[in-house]
Write an enzyme that holds these catalytic residues in place. Structure first.
Site, PDB file in Angstrom:
ATOM      1  N   ASP A   1      -4.098  10.441   9.171  1.00  0.00           N
ATOM      2  CA  ASP A   1      -2.793   9.867   9.494  1.00  0.00           C
ATOM      3  C   ASP A   1      -2.284  10.306  10.859  1.00  0.00           C
ATOM      4  OD1 ASP A   1      -2.700   8.611   7.009  1.00  0.00           O
ATOM      5  OD2 ASP A   1      -1.890  10.392   6.046  1.00  0.00           O
TER       6      ASP A   1
ATOM      7  N   GLU B   1       0.884  -1.156   0.000  1.00  0.00           N
ATOM      8  CA  GLU B   1       0.000   0.000   0.000  1.00  0.00           C
ATOM      9  C   GLU B   1       0.929   1.215   0.000  1.00  0.00           C
ATOM     10  OE1 GLU B   1      -2.926   2.156   3.235  1.00  0.00           O
ATOM     11  OE2 GLU B   1      -2.607   0.018   3.427  1.00  0.00           O
TER      12      GLU B   1
END
Length: 265
Positions: free
Chosen positions: A64, A53
């Site tokens: 994030d 990924e």
């Protein structure tokens, strides 16, 4: 679901036959620089990741955690451009035969042009996209293009989703459903959430074939625990930290350690 079985789904099924399930490894493109990120992705595949990924660095990464944000900021400061994603995929695919999904916020794809992005992704050898900030009901253009080109589209499912929403995600996703174990940001926790297990069961009830759980997995033990109920475990922060602190050699070591969690006991 598309008639064809995607390369991502095939890789996960193969991992389930050989071991407990799949390890999906995340790294941002361009961290700490483009060449090192390519070497790191190749090392990750060689050390036990079944699916890669690769993150597209973005200036407003709402999902994030701190370590991944810091890495993507470094990549952006180093002059990252979207074209680097396709270059990285091409170079990684020349070295290893592991499917590569691009994890991207939707805005950069729209800016680049959805059709153009998809065509360039396909030409580079990419398998599809993980899109954390668009839902299937707002992704008609991407669904049409990805169907036509045979690219995977991985949507996210969260514990807060209604059953109706989970059914839509299951119907719209190919490859695997990205099962988010908490509503928070990415990062590590000592204990995997019971929420991830329950969410995976709810997805199965809606017909989800393959589900991989991410957000909070950082040890071989947590990978093994996730594979009790999911088809794959997604690890990001622990790998980004290893690359940051000890380069590609340290990353390889940590991937091998964590991949041990996919072995049959």
């Amino acid at each position: 679901m598309s008639a064809h079985e995607s390369q991502v789904a095939r890789a996960i099924r193969a991992a389930k036959q050989e071991r407990r399930g799949a390890l999906v490894g995340y790294l941002p493109v361009g961290f700490p620089d483009l060449d090192t990120s390519v070497a790191a992705a190749i090392a990750m595949a060689r050390s036990g990741a079944d699916v890669l990924e690769l993150g597209l660095p973005y200036s407003d990464p709402v999902m994030d955690g701190a370590i991944i944000q810091e890495a993507t900021q470094t990549a952006l400061a180093d002059g990252f451009r979207v074209a680097h994603v396709f270059e990285a995929i091409r170079r990684v695919r020349e070295a290893v035969d592991v499917p590569i999904l691009v994890m991207t916020y939707w805005n950069p794809v729209v800016q680049y042009g959805v059709e153009r992005f998809a065509q360039d992704l396909l030409a580079a050898g990419g398998a599809g996209l993980i899109t954390p900030d668009i839902t299937p009901d707002s992704a008609a253009e991407w669904i049409e293009i990805s169907e036509r080109l045979g690219l995977d589209r991985v949507f996210l499912a969260a514990p807060s989703s209604t059953d109706e929403r989970l059914a839509l995600v299951t119907r719209s996703t190919t490859g695997f459903v990205y099962t988010v174990s908490t509503m928070g940001i990415t990062g590590e926790r000592a204990q995997l959430d019971a929420a991830a297990r329950e969410l995976t069961a709810r997805l199965r009830a809606q017909g989800a074939d393959l589900a991989c759980v991410g957000i909070g997995i950082s040890t071989a033990e947590q990978v093994a625990a996730a594979l009790d109920y999911a088809d794959g475990a997604i690890v990001g922060t622990a790998f980004v930290r290893a690359l940051r602190d000890g380069g590609v050699d340290r990353l390889s070591e940590v991937v091998r350690d964590i991949a041990a969690g996919t072995a049959r006991s």
